[in-house]
Design a protein around this motif. Sequence first.
Motif, PDB file in Angstrom:
ATOM      1  N   LYS A 258      -0.489   6.079   6.526  1.00 42.41           N
ATOM      2  CA  LYS A 258       0.094   5.029   6.435  1.00 42.41           C
ATOM      3  C   LYS A 258       1.795   5.158   7.081  1.00 42.41           C
ATOM      4  O   LYS A 258       2.202   4.269   7.828  1.00 42.41           O
ATOM      5  CB  LYS A 258       0.661   4.405   4.908  1.00 42.41           C
ATOM      6  CG  LYS A 258       1.512   3.200   4.841  1.00 42.41           C
ATOM      7  CD  LYS A 258       0.943   2.092   5.321  1.00 42.41           C
ATOM      8  CE  LYS A 258       1.563   0.764   5.073  1.00 42.41           C
ATOM      9  NZ  LYS A 258       1.417  -0.539   5.797  1.00 42.41           N
TER      10      LYS A 258
ATOM     11  N   TYR B 140     -10.434   4.975   5.534  1.00 41.31           N
ATOM     12  CA  TYR B 140      -9.277   4.306   5.315  1.00 41.31           C
ATOM     13  C   TYR B 140      -9.518   2.893   6.142  1.00 41.31           C
ATOM     14  O   TYR B 140      -9.914   2.906   7.142  1.00 41.31           O
ATOM     15  CB  TYR B 140      -7.903   4.824   5.593  1.00 41.31           C
ATOM     16  CG  TYR B 140      -7.426   5.667   4.404  1.00 41.31           C
ATOM     17  CD1 TYR B 140      -6.556   5.176   3.481  1.00 41.31           C
ATOM     18  CD2 TYR B 140      -7.937   6.926   4.312  1.00 41.31           C
ATOM     19  CE1 TYR B 140      -6.241   6.040   2.424  1.00 41.31           C
ATOM     20  CE2 TYR B 140      -7.694   7.776   3.382  1.00 41.31           C
ATOM     21  CZ  TYR B 140      -6.793   7.399   2.543  1.00 41.31           C
ATOM     22  OH  TYR B 140      -6.267   8.170   1.258  1.00 41.31           O
TER      23      TYR B 140
ATOM     24  N   SER C   8       0.888  -1.096   0.054  1.00 39.87           N
ATOM     25  CA  SER C   8       0.024  -0.120  -0.202  1.00 39.87           C
ATOM     26  C   SER C   8       0.760   1.247  -0.080  1.00 39.87           C
ATOM     27  O   SER C   8       0.435   2.305  -0.149  1.00 39.87           O
ATOM     28  CB  SER C   8      -0.819   0.161   1.253  1.00 39.87           C
ATOM     29  OG  SER C   8      -0.211   0.033   2.435  1.00 39.87           O
ATOM     30  N   TRP C   9       2.138   1.008   0.197  1.00 40.67           N
ATOM     31  CA  TRP C   9       3.191   2.199  -0.018  1.00 40.67           C
ATOM     32  C   TRP C   9       3.066   2.923  -1.307  1.00 40.67           C
ATOM     33  O   TRP C   9       3.475   3.964  -1.200  1.00 40.67           O
ATOM     34  CB  TRP C   9       4.573   1.611   0.132  1.00 40.67           C
ATOM     35  CG  TRP C   9       4.837   1.238   1.496  1.00 40.67           C
ATOM     36  CD1 TRP C   9       4.905  -0.262   1.725  1.00 40.67           C
ATOM     37  CD2 TRP C   9       4.856   1.662   2.788  1.00 40.67           C
ATOM     38  NE1 TRP C   9       5.210  -0.529   3.126  1.00 40.67           N
ATOM     39  CE2 TRP C   9       5.169   0.478   3.711  1.00 40.67           C
ATOM     40  CE3 TRP C   9       4.859   2.984   3.187  1.00 40.67           C
ATOM     41  CZ2 TRP C   9       5.318   0.612   5.149  1.00 40.67           C
ATOM     42  CZ3 TRP C   9       4.998   3.181   4.771  1.00 40.67           C
ATOM     43  CH2 TRP C   9       5.352   2.165   5.518  1.00 40.67           C
TER      44      TRP C   9
ATOM     45  N   THR D 120      -1.693   7.245   2.000  1.00 35.37           N
ATOM     46  CA  THR D 120      -0.503   6.376   2.011  1.00 35.37           C
ATOM     47  C   THR D 120       0.651   6.750   1.696  1.00 35.37           C
ATOM     48  O   THR D 120       1.793   6.371   1.692  1.00 35.37           O
ATOM     49  CB  THR D 120      -0.880   5.217   1.184  1.00 35.37           C
ATOM     50  OG1 THR D 120      -1.057   5.622  -0.309  1.00 35.37           O
ATOM     51  CG2 THR D 120      -2.126   4.467   1.642  1.00 35.37           C
TER      52      THR D 120
END
Length: 544
Positions: free
Chosen positions: A383, A510, A95-96, A103
Amino acid sequence: MRGLRALCFFFVVSLFLLAQNEVNGDSPYRFYTWIITYGDIYPLGVKQQGILINGQFPGPNIDCITNDNLIISVYNYLNEPFLISWNGLQHRGKSWQDGVYGTNCPIPPRKNFTYLLQAKDQIGSFFYFPSLAFQKAAGGFGGIKIYSRPRIPVPFPPPAGDHTVLAGDWFKRGHRGLKWILDGGHNLPFPDGLLINGRGWNGYTFAVDQGKTYRFRVSNVGISTSINFRIQGHTMKLVEVEGSHTLQNTYSSLDVHLGQSLSVLVIADQPPKDYYVVVSSRFTSPVLTTTAILHYRNSYTGVSGPPPGGPTIDIGSSLSQARSIRWNLTASGPRPNPQGSYHYGMIKTSRTIVLANSAPYINGKQRYAVNSVSFIPADTPLKLADYFKIGGVFNLGSIPDHPSYGNGYLATSVMGADFRAFVEIVFQNWEDSVQSWHIDGYSFFVVGMDGGQWTPASRSRYNLRDTVARCTTQVYPKSWTAIYMALDNVGMWNIRSENWARQYLGQQFYLRVYSPANSWRDELPIPKNALLCGRASGHHTRLF
């Protein structure tokens, strides 16, 4: 300077290869360099400032094969931050790379960022787009085609050609002006028109040879309107929806809701002349229409007369069509086993989440909400805050699992979830407009949709055998849509409205899918080239 950039770029790629720990060592690498600029465009005959990629509007297509690694270096020459998101690419364990503000830090002006993606275990038709602010209304989007590996059978013969159709609504007002309207607490005006591949009426041509079969990959890249797609004098055989091979039903026209993509096969079996390719708006008054040209190469006769009409505001036909789209159980997906070997209907769900959209006024301004929570971005990507354990950025459980139907309020909403859970999510829509929902990083099974209030008794009408798996689903007015989803992708994932005004004004949140194992098998580490911003600015990336 150019040599130094190249050296840094290949250093980043080397780190990526190390992080993969040879898992993807046999998969090819495809390298892209994208220059993001503003430029003059005239999609509706009026000069506008559009977002170009390598001077193109729309941007270049990405053509790749299952499991290919995509190394996309993006240089931002806009005078504002920029991010690209990948609508449908699941980037397993990464998800980076999602390319949304929850994110990723935005790419600052005059800076660059290299996305390290993989089309892991995927096939199908998708698209990319700018995700920050309201830049999606200025262009910067393009198609993504993921072809099956040569040894994996495809349930139809290779077509003679493969055409991308990026269609959607368009505004003559620039994206900053539209954002200003929304920031003032007002609704967007009605769109000024529709585009096909960045062009207005009869502005784009698809060339075909008589007697041959062609694949058309249609994506709705608009920001506010469902569309209907059809080709004058031709029928369309549906073969794929967002990475799933479908039963090959034949249609005269197909609805494509915001953010959705599909593939059809069209046989050029008509007398040689030019035919209209038509896109019109659905559920709007007035109805917007635009056309492209299907040109038979042995033809010297142009189009004539009005384009064929299509459905307009009727909901019933659209619902029936949606229910007719089924999974091809015998076709192989990205792997050689049949799609139907995954018996989703026999798995017991561990949790039911009901999400209700609403349009509250908060502090005197129009906002949009999910379960009464209108999302506001934090000062640090979620993130990064989660990874560096930065407190005060978000709270798990800041959005409830079920609607309270109370007054709307502002919050940075994050819902917690367990890795490898199997969940049921119900989208409940009490408004008069069609909604469209997308979940980043995932493909889910659309098990049911119907009018009225969803209740546990609604499960008796679920399709537990051959519903299609996809990443974007519509919810009709005063109706519900239910999905089943295996939480098999660790990360912080955006669940959002694909109506971009609603997304911008809070109709998103999210989902934090968490695994305590902290293993590279579940999620790859933070990339060495990750941009850091907000309260994460003083931290350092590292490889485990």
